[in-house]
Design a protein around this motif. Structure first.
Motif, PDB file in Angstrom:
ATOM      1  N   LEU A  60       0.853  -1.183   0.000  1.00 18.19           N
ATOM      2  CA  LEU A  60       0.000   0.000   0.000  1.00 18.19           C
ATOM      3  C   LEU A  60       0.894   1.239   0.000  1.00 18.19           C
ATOM      4  O   LEU A  60       1.735   1.406   0.877  1.00 18.19           O
ATOM      5  N   ILE A  88      -3.059   4.924   1.062  1.00 15.60           N
ATOM      6  CA  ILE A  88      -3.497   5.110   2.444  1.00 15.60           C
ATOM      7  C   ILE A  88      -4.161   6.468   2.620  1.00 15.60           C
ATOM      8  O   ILE A  88      -5.201   6.609   3.274  1.00 15.60           O
ATOM      9  N   ASN A 106      -7.591   6.597   0.844  1.00 14.42           N
ATOM     10  CA  ASN A 106      -8.590   5.831   1.587  1.00 14.42           C
ATOM     11  C   ASN A 106      -9.108   6.645   2.767  1.00 14.42           C
ATOM     12  O   ASN A 106     -10.308   6.683   3.041  1.00 14.42           O
ATOM     13  N   ALA A 107      -8.192   7.301   3.485  1.00 14.11           N
ATOM     14  CA  ALA A 107      -8.601   8.138   4.614  1.00 14.11           C
ATOM     15  C   ALA A 107      -9.470   9.300   4.144  1.00 14.11           C
ATOM     16  O   ALA A 107     -10.455   9.658   4.805  1.00 14.11           O
ATOM     17  N   VAL A 127      -6.254  -4.392   8.416  1.00 14.96           N
ATOM     18  CA  VAL A 127      -6.316  -3.200   7.584  1.00 14.96           C
ATOM     19  C   VAL A 127      -7.604  -2.412   7.787  1.00 14.96           C
ATOM     20  O   VAL A 127      -7.611  -1.188   7.638  1.00 14.96           O
ATOM     21  N   GLY A 142      -7.097   1.284   8.486  1.00 14.06           N
ATOM     22  CA  GLY A 142      -7.438   2.159   7.370  1.00 14.06           C
ATOM     23  C   GLY A 142      -8.772   2.860   7.495  1.00 14.06           C
ATOM     24  O   GLY A 142      -8.921   4.011   7.060  1.00 14.06           O
ATOM     25  N   SER A 196      -7.048  -0.886   0.584  1.00 12.43           N
ATOM     26  CA  SER A 196      -6.606  -0.004   1.688  1.00 12.43           C
ATOM     27  C   SER A 196      -7.556   0.315   2.848  1.00 12.43           C
ATOM     28  O   SER A 196      -7.183   1.173   3.642  1.00 12.43           O
ATOM     29  N   ASN A 228      -6.946   4.502  -4.080  1.00 11.47           N
ATOM     30  CA  ASN A 228      -6.710   3.709  -2.866  1.00 11.47           C
ATOM     31  C   ASN A 228      -6.357   2.256  -3.160  1.00 11.47           C
ATOM     32  O   ASN A 228      -6.136   1.471  -2.228  1.00 11.47           O
TER      33      ASN A 228
END
Length: 512
Positions: A183, A188, A191-192, A216, A220, A315, A366
Motif C-alpha cells: 500500500l 493510504i 482511503n482516509a 487493515v 485504514g 486499503s 486507494n
C-alpha cells in the motif's frame, strides 16, 4: 522538512492541534504535540539503527501507541512498515519475515516468545516495547531506550512521494501462502480521504479502536482517518466486550468500528442493558452484513450502523452503506466510496447489467500497488485496463448499491446450478439460536456438490438437519438448502474474522 507522505501527518497536525489529545491509552492522553515529538525521536532512533528509505520495519504486538509511532516514524524515513498478525504461529510469521526481510522487528513484551521463535536465525535488529531497559537479552534493544537516546536534531527525513510504498500487509492466506499487499502513501491517504468524505467524522470525535491495528480495516477505516482529521483515538489493547462497554461510558466515545461478532458480543454482555452508551453516534461495521437481531438491538437504543465492503488490496474501502440506508438496503454493502469506482464483470467477460452477478473489479487511488516481490500474482490481480480483480461475486442494483454474493472460489455448483454460500448463510442466520454459520460444498455422487452447513448455536439450543431443511425450504430453492449439518462450538477464523473455509471443505470431503 515535512515529507509529502504519511510520515508528515502528525507533525502537520501538531502545528494546529498541539494540545488536542491524539491517543488515549490505558487512561493516559498523548497530545498531537507529544506524539509528533515521539515520532520524530523514534524516526531518529531507527535511522541510527541503519533504517533508510525502502527498508522494512516489522511490528508484532497488541494495540499500543508504539504501533502508531512506528508507522509514522517509518514513514518519516521512507521505510515500509510490515504489521504482523499476533494470532499467527511462529512458522507463519517466520515466512512473512523471510519474505519481507525487515531490518528491524519491533515487538510487544507479551509477544516476545513468539518474536524470538519467528525471528530465529534472521538478520534483523529486535526492539522490545514495554520492558525495562535492563530486561532485553543480548543484542535486543529497549523501545523506550531507543526513543530516549535518539537525537531528534540529527533526523534526516526522506523525500517521500505519494507513489512510494508505506505498508506491506499480508493477506489472510485463505487460499494458500499469504501475499504481501503493498500500500503506497497515496493509497493510504486517499482511503482516509474517502472515509472523511463519506462519514460524518469531526475533530471532536473520540473513536474507540477495539479491533487489532494490524488488521487493515481497523487501521485504514478507523485509526488513520481519525488522526488525519485531528480527532482522538481511544485505543483498546484488545477486545473484551465488558471492557469496551466500560470505555464507551467512561471515555464518552462517540464512534466505534468493528465486525458483526464484536457488536453482537457487546449486546450479549451482562453490562449491555445498564451501560450508558448515549455518547455514541457513529457505528461502522465491515466484514459481513450485520445480523438483523444485532442491528435491532442497537436501533432500540437509537443507533444505526454504517456498513461497507473492502479488502486489504484496496486499503481497504470500496463501498459504504450510510446509516440512513441500513434498513431499506439491509444486506447491501452500499455505494462506491467518493473517489473509488467498482464494476461487475459477468462470466462471459462483458459488464454485467444491474441485478446480474459477476466479479467485482475496483479502480481508484486507494488500490494497492501490487504484491511484494510477486510480479506474477500482481499481473493476475489486474485486468488489462488496470482494474483490480477482487475475486468476489457481487450484484449492483439500478442505483449502484452493491450486494456481495460470494467469493468466486466459494461458489457451489450443484447439479449445474450455482449456489452462492453467502445467500444460504444469511438464510440460516434467521433461525433462532444460530450464532454463526459457514456453508461449503460437500462432494455428492449425483449432483457433484451439495451445500453443507457448519453451525454454532447459543447455549441450550439444538438444531437437527430436518428442522434446518424445513425452515430453509420456505426461504430458498431446494437445491440451495444444505443437505447436511455439522454443529460446532466455534468456527475456525483468520485474525480478521474470516472463516477458514478451506478447513471446512477438507472436513466436508472427509465426511462425504
Amino acid at each position: 522538512m515535512i515529507p509529502e507522505g504519511i510520515g508528515g501527518w502528525i507533525r502537520r497536525r501538531a502545528r494546529s492541534s498541539s494540545e488536542h489529545p491524539a491517543i488515549v491509552f490505558q487512561r493516559r492522553e498523548i497530545t498531537y504535540g507529544e506524539l509528533a515529538e515521539r515520532v520524530d525521536r523514534l524516526a531518529a532512533g531507527l535511522q541510527g539503527l541503519g533504517v533508510a528509505a525502502g527498508d522494512r520495519v516489522a511490528y508484532l504486538g497488541s494495540n499500543h501507541p508504539s504501533f502508531v509511532e512506528t508507522l509514522f516514524a517509518a514513514g518519516r524515513l521512507g521505510a515500509i512498515m510490515v504489521p504482523l498478525n499476533t494470532r499467527l504461529a511462529p512458522a507463519e510469521l517466520g515466512y512473512m519475515l523471510g519474505d519481507s526481510a525487515p531490518r528491524v522487528l519491533v515487538s510487544g513484551a507479551e509477544h516476545e516468545t513468539t518474536a524470538v521463535a519467528a525471528a530465529e536465525d534472521r538478520d534483523l535488529i529486535r526492539v522490545v516495547v514495554g520492558v525495562p531497559e535492563s530486561a532485553p537479552g543480548a543484542g535486543v534493544l529497549d523501545y523506550d531506550g531507543v526513543l530516549r537516546d535518539a537525537d531528534r536534531d540529527a533526523l534526516v527525513p526522506a523525500s517521500t512521494t505519494l507513489d512510494d510504498p508505506a505498508l506491506i500487509i499480508y493477506t489472510s492466506g485463505t487460499t494458500g501462502r499469504p501475499k504481501g499487499a503493498v500500500l503506497s502513501h497515496g493509497a493510504i491517504t486517499w482511503n482516509a480521504v474517502n472515509v472523511l468524505a463519506d462519514y460524518d467524522l469531526t475533530s471532536t470525535d473520540r473513536a474507540l479502536m477495539i479491533s487489532p491495528l494490524f488488521h487493515v480495516a481497523s487501521l485504514g477505516m478507523g485509526c488513520l482517518p481519525v488522526l488525519l482529521k485531528g480527532a482522538t483515538v481511544l485505543l483498546e489493547e484488545r477486545f473484551v466486550p465488558g471492557d469496551a462497554l466500560r470505555s464507551i461510558e467512561s471515555l464518552r466515545a462517540t464512534a466505534i468500528s468493528g465486525v458483526p461478532t464484536t457488536f453482537q458480543l457487546m449486546t450479549e454482555d451482562p453490562a449491555w442493558a445498564t451501560t450508558d452508551i448515549s455518547s455514541l453516534r457513529l457505528l461502522t461495521c465491515g466484514g459481513s452484513a450485520v445480523p438483523a437481531r444485532v442491528r435491532e438491538a442497537y436501533e432500540a437504543r437509537g443507533l444505526a450502523f454504517s456498513g461497507g465492503y473492502g479488502m486489504t488490496e484496496t486499503s481497504p474501502g470500496v463501498t459504504m452503506l450510510p446509516a440512513w440506508h441500513s434498513v431499506d438496503h439491509a444486506g447491501s454493502s452500499g455505494l462506491a466510496h467518493f473517489f473509488t469506482r467498482y464494476r461487475i464483470r459477468a462470466d462471459d467477460g462483458t459488464l454485467a447489467a444491474p441485478g446480474r452477478p459477476g466479479e467485482i473489479e475496483v479502480s481508484g487511488p486507494n488500490v494497492f500497488s501490487g504484491y511484494w516481490r510477486n510480479p506474477e500474482a500482481t499481473e493476475q490481480a489486474f485486468t488489462p485496463d488496470g482494474w483490480f480483480r477482487t475475486g468476489d461475486v457481487g450484484i449492483a442494483d439500478e442505483d449502484g448499491f452493491l450486494t456481495i454474493s460470494d467469493r468466486l472460489k466459494d461458489m457451489i455448483i450443484s447439479g449445474g446450478e450455482n449456489v452462492y454460500s453467502a445467500e444460504v448463510e444469511q438464510a440460516v442466520m434467521t433461525i433462532e439460536g444460530v450464532t454463526g454459520v459457514a456453508v461449503v460444498g460437500m462432494p455428492h455422487e449425483r449432483w457433484g456438490e451439495v451445500p453443507h452447513a457448519v453451525v454454532t448455536l447459543a447455549p441450550g439450543r439444538t438444531l437437527d438437519p430436518e428442522e434446518l431443511v424445513a425452515r430453509l425450504s420456505l426461504l430458498l430453492a431446494r437445491y440451495k438448502v444444505p443437505r447436511t449439518l455439522e454443529i460446532v462450538t466455534e468456527l475456525p477464523r483468520t485474525a480478521s474474522g474470516k472463516v477458514r473455509k478451506h478447513e471446512l471443505r477438507r472436513r466436508a470431503e472427509d465426511r462425504a
